[in-house]
Design an enzyme around this catalytic site. Sequence first.
Site, PDB file in Angstrom:
ATOM      1  N   ASP A   1       0.839  -1.207   0.000  1.00  0.00           N
ATOM      2  CA  ASP A   1       0.000   0.000   0.000  1.00  0.00           C
ATOM      3  C   ASP A   1       0.875   1.258   0.000  1.00  0.00           C
ATOM      4  O   ASP A   1       0.362   2.376  -0.048  1.00  0.00           O
ATOM      5  CB  ASP A   1      -1.008  -0.004   1.158  1.00  0.00           C
ATOM      6  CG  ASP A   1      -0.351  -0.006   2.526  1.00  0.00           C
ATOM      7  OD1 ASP A   1       0.896  -0.057   2.604  1.00  0.00           O
ATOM      8  OD2 ASP A   1      -1.094   0.043   3.537  1.00  0.00           O
ATOM      9  N   SER A   2       2.202   1.077  -0.012  1.00  0.00           N
ATOM     10  CA  SER A   2       3.109   2.208  -0.263  1.00  0.00           C
ATOM     11  C   SER A   2       2.815   2.833  -1.627  1.00  0.00           C
ATOM     12  O   SER A   2       3.277   3.936  -1.912  1.00  0.00           O
ATOM     13  CB  SER A   2       4.573   1.744  -0.193  1.00  0.00           C
ATOM     14  OG  SER A   2       4.781   0.606  -0.996  1.00  0.00           O
TER      15      SER A   2
ATOM     16  N   ASP B   1      -0.987  -6.467  -0.374  1.00  0.00           N
ATOM     17  CA  ASP B   1      -1.110  -5.754   0.901  1.00  0.00           C
ATOM     18  C   ASP B   1      -2.575  -5.397   1.171  1.00  0.00           C
ATOM     19  O   ASP B   1      -3.246  -4.844   0.295  1.00  0.00           O
ATOM     20  CB  ASP B   1      -0.288  -4.457   0.815  1.00  0.00           C
ATOM     21  CG  ASP B   1       0.389  -4.110   2.119  1.00  0.00           C
ATOM     22  OD1 ASP B   1       0.221  -4.857   3.105  1.00  0.00           O
ATOM     23  OD2 ASP B   1       1.101  -3.086   2.139  1.00  0.00           O
TER      24      ASP B   1
ATOM     25  N   LYS C   1      -0.738  -9.574   3.103  1.00  0.00           N
ATOM     26  CA  LYS C   1      -0.034  -9.031   4.269  1.00  0.00           C
ATOM     27  C   LYS C   1      -0.951  -8.061   4.987  1.00  0.00           C
ATOM     28  O   LYS C   1      -1.715  -7.331   4.353  1.00  0.00           O
ATOM     29  CB  LYS C   1       1.243  -8.298   3.830  1.00  0.00           C
ATOM     30  CG  LYS C   1       1.983  -7.657   5.000  1.00  0.00           C
ATOM     31  CD  LYS C   1       3.308  -7.056   4.580  1.00  0.00           C
ATOM     32  CE  LYS C   1       3.206  -5.678   3.988  1.00  0.00           C
ATOM     33  NZ  LYS C   1       2.549  -4.655   4.854  1.00  0.00           N
TER      34      LYS C   1
ATOM     35  N   GLU D   1      -1.077  -5.352   8.679  1.00  0.00           N
ATOM     36  CA  GLU D   1      -0.329  -4.716   9.768  1.00  0.00           C
ATOM     37  C   GLU D   1      -1.030  -4.984  11.095  1.00  0.00           C
ATOM     38  O   GLU D   1      -2.262  -4.940  11.169  1.00  0.00           O
ATOM     39  CB  GLU D   1      -0.239  -3.205   9.516  1.00  0.00           C
ATOM     40  CG  GLU D   1       0.492  -2.863   8.234  1.00  0.00           C
ATOM     41  CD  GLU D   1       0.623  -1.360   8.008  1.00  0.00           C
ATOM     42  OE1 GLU D   1       0.276  -0.572   8.912  1.00  0.00           O
ATOM     43  OE2 GLU D   1       1.082  -0.987   6.913  1.00  0.00           O
TER      44      GLU D   1
ATOM     45  N   GLU E   1       9.389  -3.714  10.638  1.00  0.00           N
ATOM     46  CA  GLU E   1       9.734  -2.403  10.065  1.00  0.00           C
ATOM     47  C   GLU E   1      10.064  -1.400  11.172  1.00  0.00           C
ATOM     48  O   GLU E   1       9.335  -1.271  12.166  1.00  0.00           O
ATOM     49  CB  GLU E   1       8.554  -1.876   9.230  1.00  0.00           C
ATOM     50  CG  GLU E   1       8.821  -0.487   8.651  1.00  0.00           C
ATOM     51  CD  GLU E   1       7.850  -0.071   7.553  1.00  0.00           C
ATOM     52  OE1 GLU E   1       6.954  -0.864   7.202  1.00  0.00           O
ATOM     53  OE2 GLU E   1       8.012   1.049   7.041  1.00  0.00           O
TER      54      GLU E   1
HETATM   55  O1  KIV Z   1       3.506  -1.097   1.613  1.00  0.00           O
HETATM   56  C1  KIV Z   1       4.701  -1.410   1.643  1.00  0.00           C
HETATM   57  O2  KIV Z   1       5.473  -1.138   0.724  1.00  0.00           O
HETATM   58  C2  KIV Z   1       5.184  -2.118   2.821  1.00  0.00           C
HETATM   59  C3  KIV Z   1       6.666  -2.374   2.914  1.00  0.00           C
HETATM   60  C4  KIV Z   1       7.370  -1.130   3.283  1.00  0.00           C
HETATM   61  C5  KIV Z   1       6.981  -3.490   3.831  1.00  0.00           C
HETATM   62  O3  KIV Z   1       4.428  -2.462   3.666  1.00  0.00           O
END
Ligand code: KIV
Length: 269
Positions: free
Chosen positions: A45-46, A84, A114, A116, A183
């Site tokens: 989600d970056s 994500d 993934k 959080e 992280e």
């Molecule tokens: O969204 C992302 O790119 C991430 C990484 C920084 C691990 O969660």
Amino acid sequence: MKRISTTQLRRKPRDGERIVMVTCYDATFARLVEEAGVDAILVGDSLGMVIQGHEHTLPVTLDEVIYHCRAVARGCARPHLVGDLPFGSYQQGPDQLIASAARLLKEGGVQSVKLEGGAEHAEGIAKCVRAGIPVMGHLGLTPQSVHQFGGYRVQAKTQTAAERLVADALALQEAGCFSLVLEGIPAPVAERVTAALEIPTIGIGAGVGCAGQVLVLYDLLGLNEGFNPKFLKKYDNFHRRVVDAVGAFATEVRAGSFPTEDHAHYPSH
Ligand code: KIV
């Protein structure tokens, strides 16, 4: 070609190999990072920051992550793909989590998801795993909690916070996560978590002691001149390269030196 599985990723540290993961958001870069030999691609989600230009990841929607997962899946055949779960797509509880995770696999074409957070998601993670959806955890400086943290600050700096992080890591492993991103935490805490777990840890800003490393692709390529956190190593300076290349194109177009007859279809002379 068959994709790298969660089993293969889990086996890597036992075979003395480190896991290499990068983020990626489109088919072109997916082709390139596959050629570079990465084990796993995170459609993170970056993308909210590096693709969409937001200040943080919070505005990203599940539909947007799915869109980018599809593009990445079309661009490569071998790396394991992790989708994500964006902010708001799983925090309501196990039912929302499993529904969102299923969409990432079904519509996005990824092999795992993934999310959080720690023990509070254990029940939902266990349900996903029972339903056949592999889950990667993510602890420490979890960007979706930026407002709670009051900025992007290194986490788990006190003894109490480090103990809580170790407990969360064990809870995520117990719930069935196949791997864990760590992280923005002190290197000794990451080493301790890595030693305490059977599943591999993948670090970003968490020191050398993790079982693997991940970086945001645009960061490692040096696309943003102004982004220079301590944990980042830029492996190239694509900011400069892109500005120079596009600048050269602009100069030649304005001077009339591009295109030449060599670039023309059915040239007149
Ligand atoms: O969204 C992302 O790119 C991430 C990484 C920084 C691990 O969660």
